[in-house]
Write an enzyme that holds these catalytic residues in place. Structure first.
Site, PDB file in Angstrom:
ATOM      1  N   GLU A   1       0.762  -1.157  -0.013  1.00 31.17           N
ATOM      2  CA  GLU A   1       0.019   0.078  -0.053  1.00 31.17           C
ATOM      3  C   GLU A   1       1.023   1.396  -0.171  1.00 31.17           C
ATOM      4  O   GLU A   1       1.832   1.247   0.905  1.00 31.17           O
ATOM      5  CB  GLU A   1      -0.806  -0.265   1.250  1.00 31.17           C
ATOM      6  CG  GLU A   1      -2.364   0.589   1.186  1.00 31.17           C
ATOM      7  CD  GLU A   1      -2.970   0.351   2.608  1.00 31.17           C
ATOM      8  OE1 GLU A   1      -3.647   1.509   2.837  1.00 31.17           O
ATOM      9  OE2 GLU A   1      -2.905  -0.715   2.885  1.00 31.17           O
TER      10      GLU A   1
ATOM     11  N   ARG B   1       4.648 -13.476   9.775  1.00 33.09           N
ATOM     12  CA  ARG B   1       5.410 -11.878   9.367  1.00 33.09           C
ATOM     13  C   ARG B   1       6.767 -11.921  10.280  1.00 33.09           C
ATOM     14  O   ARG B   1       6.895 -12.584  11.282  1.00 33.09           O
ATOM     15  CB  ARG B   1       4.521 -10.625   9.574  1.00 33.09           C
ATOM     16  CG  ARG B   1       4.038 -10.538  11.178  1.00 33.09           C
ATOM     17  CD  ARG B   1       3.498  -9.025  11.208  1.00 33.09           C
ATOM     18  NE  ARG B   1       2.346  -8.740  10.150  1.00 33.09           N
ATOM     19  CZ  ARG B   1       2.543  -7.362   9.664  1.00 33.09           C
ATOM     20  NH1 ARG B   1       3.424  -6.732   9.852  1.00 33.09           N
ATOM     21  NH2 ARG B   1       1.662  -7.293   8.649  1.00 33.09           N
TER      22      ARG B   1
ATOM     23  N   LYS C   1       4.227   0.679   9.938  1.00 33.42           N
ATOM     24  CA  LYS C   1       4.599   1.838   8.963  1.00 33.42           C
ATOM     25  C   LYS C   1       3.893   2.821   9.788  1.00 33.42           C
ATOM     26  O   LYS C   1       4.505   3.929   9.859  1.00 33.42           O
ATOM     27  CB  LYS C   1       3.649   1.685   7.743  1.00 33.42           C
ATOM     28  CG  LYS C   1       4.570   1.166   6.706  1.00 33.42           C
ATOM     29  CD  LYS C   1       3.706   1.225   5.213  1.00 33.42           C
ATOM     30  CE  LYS C   1       3.384   0.073   4.543  1.00 33.42           C
ATOM     31  NZ  LYS C   1       2.376   0.016   3.437  1.00 33.42           N
TER      32      LYS C   1
HETATM   33  P1  ATP Z   1       2.103  -2.022   8.220  1.00 30.30           P
HETATM   34  O1  ATP Z   1       1.238  -2.742   9.172  1.00 30.30           O
HETATM   35  O2  ATP Z   1       3.460  -1.902   8.831  1.00 30.30           O
HETATM   36  O3  ATP Z   1       1.670  -0.637   7.723  1.00 30.30           O
HETATM   37  P2  ATP Z   1       1.380  -3.715   6.058  1.00 30.30           P
HETATM   38  O4  ATP Z   1       1.479  -4.914   6.177  1.00 30.30           O
HETATM   39  O5  ATP Z   1       0.007  -2.930   6.012  1.00 30.30           O
HETATM   40  O6  ATP Z   1       2.398  -2.850   6.842  1.00 30.30           O
HETATM   41  P3  ATP Z   1       1.588  -3.429   3.256  1.00 30.30           P
HETATM   42  O7  ATP Z   1       2.088  -2.137   2.263  1.00 30.30           O
HETATM   43  O8  ATP Z   1       0.201  -3.789   2.878  1.00 30.30           O
HETATM   44  O9  ATP Z   1       1.994  -3.124   4.568  1.00 30.30           O
HETATM   45  O10 ATP Z   1       2.419  -4.764   2.854  1.00 30.30           O
HETATM   46  C1  ATP Z   1       2.991  -5.345   1.783  1.00 30.30           C
HETATM   47  C2  ATP Z   1       3.251  -6.771   1.778  1.00 30.30           C
HETATM   48  O11 ATP Z   1       4.370  -6.686   2.827  1.00 30.30           O
HETATM   49  C3  ATP Z   1       1.981  -7.407   2.232  1.00 30.30           C
HETATM   50  O12 ATP Z   1       1.992  -8.541   1.420  1.00 30.30           O
HETATM   51  C4  ATP Z   1       2.537  -7.608   3.767  1.00 30.30           C
HETATM   52  O13 ATP Z   1       2.100  -9.146   4.091  1.00 30.30           O
HETATM   53  C5  ATP Z   1       3.888  -7.816   3.410  1.00 30.30           C
HETATM   54  N1  ATP Z   1       4.523  -7.386   4.928  1.00 30.30           N
HETATM   55  C6  ATP Z   1       4.376  -6.378   5.820  1.00 30.30           C
HETATM   56  N2  ATP Z   1       4.930  -6.403   7.004  1.00 30.30           N
HETATM   57  C7  ATP Z   1       5.513  -7.670   7.089  1.00 30.30           C
HETATM   58  C8  ATP Z   1       6.461  -8.220   7.836  1.00 30.30           C
HETATM   59  N3  ATP Z   1       6.478  -7.595   8.927  1.00 30.30           N
HETATM   60  N4  ATP Z   1       6.618  -9.437   7.627  1.00 30.30           N
HETATM   61  C9  ATP Z   1       6.763 -10.011   6.294  1.00 30.30           C
HETATM   62  N5  ATP Z   1       5.702  -9.579   5.403  1.00 30.30           N
HETATM   63  C10 ATP Z   1       5.338  -8.242   5.687  1.00 30.30           C
HETATM   64 MG    MG Z   2      -1.533  -3.892   4.328  1.00 27.10          MG
END
Ligand code: ATP
Ligand code: MG
Length: 558
Positions: free
Chosen positions: A46, A272, A282
């Site tokens: 995102e 994760r 984030k």
């Molecule tokens: P945040 O919760 O930190 O804002 P998010 O998961 O919402 O992060 P996205 O931009 O939606 O952020 O993530 C893109 C991809 O990265 C998704 O497929 C998500 O599952 C993966 N991802 C995010 N954080 C992790 C993590 N700590 N370990 C592994 N994969 C991750």
């Molecule tokens: Mg997300």
């Protein structure tokens, strides 16, 4: 076939990287030809912030899985939420993926599929699988039931297909305000999985979207949009994190009800990445940037990919780390020391060493000729002889590191102290004779003598000394600034995570003249201290600032 690779740790013993269960699934699918020979993955960020080391795990997994099986991986911006796009985030995401060493097949925007998603919604309505509901958010929550109690059907659930079609058309046309109506999937209000209790799939939001402008005032919900995005792109294995496990039945339901695709994608979840002493959200990272806790998204203390890059971590080290931690279904906490270990392992065979002294103490070699300078040949790397050597000036006045002198030595201290002889690396044996003090009692200089017979490379074998220390020539040394970083998060006495008030330490140091030529982004080992990089933002002509990438000692235990 399993995916176990041999890796070698710092002690030289072999370790096994975790086997990757996702690859096992893919190999089975290849065997049964579920998707023919196709392996197509995607990384779907995102664009609402900078990517962090957790995202790096997902990037490495998606891209290298595609690579391994001769497949492809898309970069897809998940922008179904009508927030204002920030091109800064988009640019940073692409820079980070590229820096990690990956190349996407296509770069896509989920919002490009809004037409298709709307069409899918209408198709579900026509199939009697979706309905327009007038309950507000609070009522929907109240009707949803709990883990122990089934939910209650919405009074609008039995609307006719025709009525639903025309209401949805009106929603789309902008007849209703935000939240006045929603489109819900018609599944099962008694399902033990709450995600299947008639979830909302479209909502009204009179907000313009960075990509589609004011074309839409209805937007699809993530759980409805995501399977459609994957299917449109021909994704075979849609890899996501464990929180989405309970959403998988809905993912499958959407694709099954639509029935538009012959071999629809499958969702696979993995745990994760969590790392000790590291914030990995984030939202939190953004807050730290906005309230000035850190100097920006690329602050070298940040776990963002931009921060790690500026800190001096290499893409190879980050990829190695992601490989070593493996992929699993079980949540775990990885020691941040493993990441640091991977950085050291990668740097130790590729960066040259330089002499730099911190907290300098002046040394005067009283028996050395006043106007003489010798060029001493010093090897560039202890590990890699092929890296050759450089000439380092040596003269009567030098600086040694504050750590390398003790007026009253502790037990087993083999460095400089009054009466002791040590080797000045690449130069001579030097004996400390006298400590000269300033009026305030601080050390002004150490008066020492050298033994001309002991010149490095002369083959002198007359006697041995226990300590070897490094030095810089006082006349030609340059002053540099060093920034040392601690973890952003530490545990307080109660074991709770708090911000580390001392995550940044700045100090001045003296470096041998060769360091003056360092280009921004160039890395060195500062002999006996650690690995450093000339900071690309703060360094200016004649004013070099170095980030400590990592110190030399490893605290990582297997
Ligand atoms: P945040 O919760 O930190 O804002 P998010 O998961 O919402 O992060 P996205 O931009 O939606 O952020 O993530 C893109 C991809 O990265 C998704 O497929 C998500 O599952 C993966 N991802 C995010 N954080 C992790 C993590 N700590 N370990 C592994 N994969 C991750
Ligand atoms: Mg997300």
């Amino acid at each position: 076939m399993t995916d176990e690779k041999k890796a070698v740790n710092s002690e030289g013993t072999e370790t096994q990287t975790a086997s990757n269960f996702i690859h096992n699934i893919i190999e089975k699918d290849l065997e049964t030809q579920k998707y023919g020979d196709r392996v197509y993955t995607r990384f779907p960020p995102e664009p609402n912030g900078y990517l962090h080391i957790g995202h790096a795990k997902s990037i490495c997994l998606n891209f290298s899985t595609a690579q391994k099986y001769g497949g492809k991986c898309n970069l897809r911006y998940d922008d179904t939420n009508p927030v204002k796009e920030d091109m800064e985030y988009v640019t940073s995401i692409e820079e980070d993926v590229t820096w990690l060493g990956f190349q996407w097949d296509k770069r896509l925007w989920a919002s490009d599929y809004f037409d298709k998603m709307c069409e899918a919604a209408v198709d579900l309505i026509k199939k009697g699988k979706a309905f327009v509901c007038d309950l507000n958010a609070e009522q929907i929550r109240a009707y949803r039931g709990t883990l122990k109690e089934p939910g209650q059907e919405s009074p609008y659930r039995s609307r006719s297909v025709e009525e639903n079609i025309s209401l949805f058309e009106e929603m789309r046309a902008g007849k209703y305000g935000d939240g006045e109506k929603v489109l819900r999937a018609k599944i099962d209000m008694a399902s033990p999985n709450i995600n299947l209790r008639d979830p909302v799939i479209y909502r009204i939001a009179h907000v313009s979207h960075h990509n589609t402008g004011d074309q839409w005032c209805i937007y699809p919900m993530y759980d409805f949009a995501h399977p459609i995005e994957d299917a449109i792109e021909g994704i075979t294995h849609s890899i996501c994190t464990l929180e989405f496990e309970d959403h998988r039945p809905l993912y499958e339901w959407v694709l099954e009800q639509l029935g538009w695709w012959e071999a629809p994608p499958q969702q696979i979840e993995f745990a994760r990445l969590n790392i000790t002493n590291t914030v990995m959200s984030k939202r939190y990272l953004k807050a730290m940037v906005e309230d000035g806790t850190v100097e920006g998204w690329d602050d070298p203390r940040m776990p963002t990919i931009a921060g790690l890059r500026r800190r001096g971590y290499t893409p190879e080290a980050v990829r190695d780390f992601c490989e070593r931690i493996g992929v699993s279904k079980a949540n775990s906490l990885v020691d941040v020391a493993l990441l640091e270990h991977c950085v050291r392992e990668d740097l130790k065979n590729q960066v040259e060493s330089r002499n730099v002294v911190e907290n300098p103490i002046k040394v005067i070699i009283t028996n050395y000729p006043e106007n003489q300078t010798e060029e001493m040949e010093i090897e560039n790397s202890k590990e890699v002889p092929e890296m050759g050597s450089r000439m380092v000036p040596f003269s009567r006045e030098l600086y040694v590191d504050g750590e390398d002198f003790m007026e009253v030595p502790i037990k087993k201290y083999f460095r400089l102290f009054p009466g002791n002889e040590v080797r000045f690396k690449g130069a001579y044996f030097i004996t400390c004779n006298e400590v000269i003090k300033n009026e305030d009692g601080t050390i002004k200089a150490l008066h020492c003598t050298y033994d001309p017979e002991t010149r490095s490379g002369s083959g002198f074998e007359g006697r041995k000394v226990k300590g070897t220390i490094h030095w810089v020539d006082a006349k030609t040394a340059i002053k540099i600034k060093i920034r040392q970083y601690g973890h952003l998060m530490i545990e307080d006495e109660k074991g709770e995570n708090i911000m580390n008030p001392a995550s940044l330490t700045e100090l001045e140091a003296y470096a041998e003249p060769a360091v003056a030529q360092a280009k921004a982004g160039e890395r060195f080992q500062f002999f006996r201290h650690g690995y450093y990089i000339a900071d690309s933002k703060l360094s200016t002509e004649g004013n070099l600032v170095f980030n400590r990438i990592v110190d030399l000692k490893s605290s990582w235990k297997k």
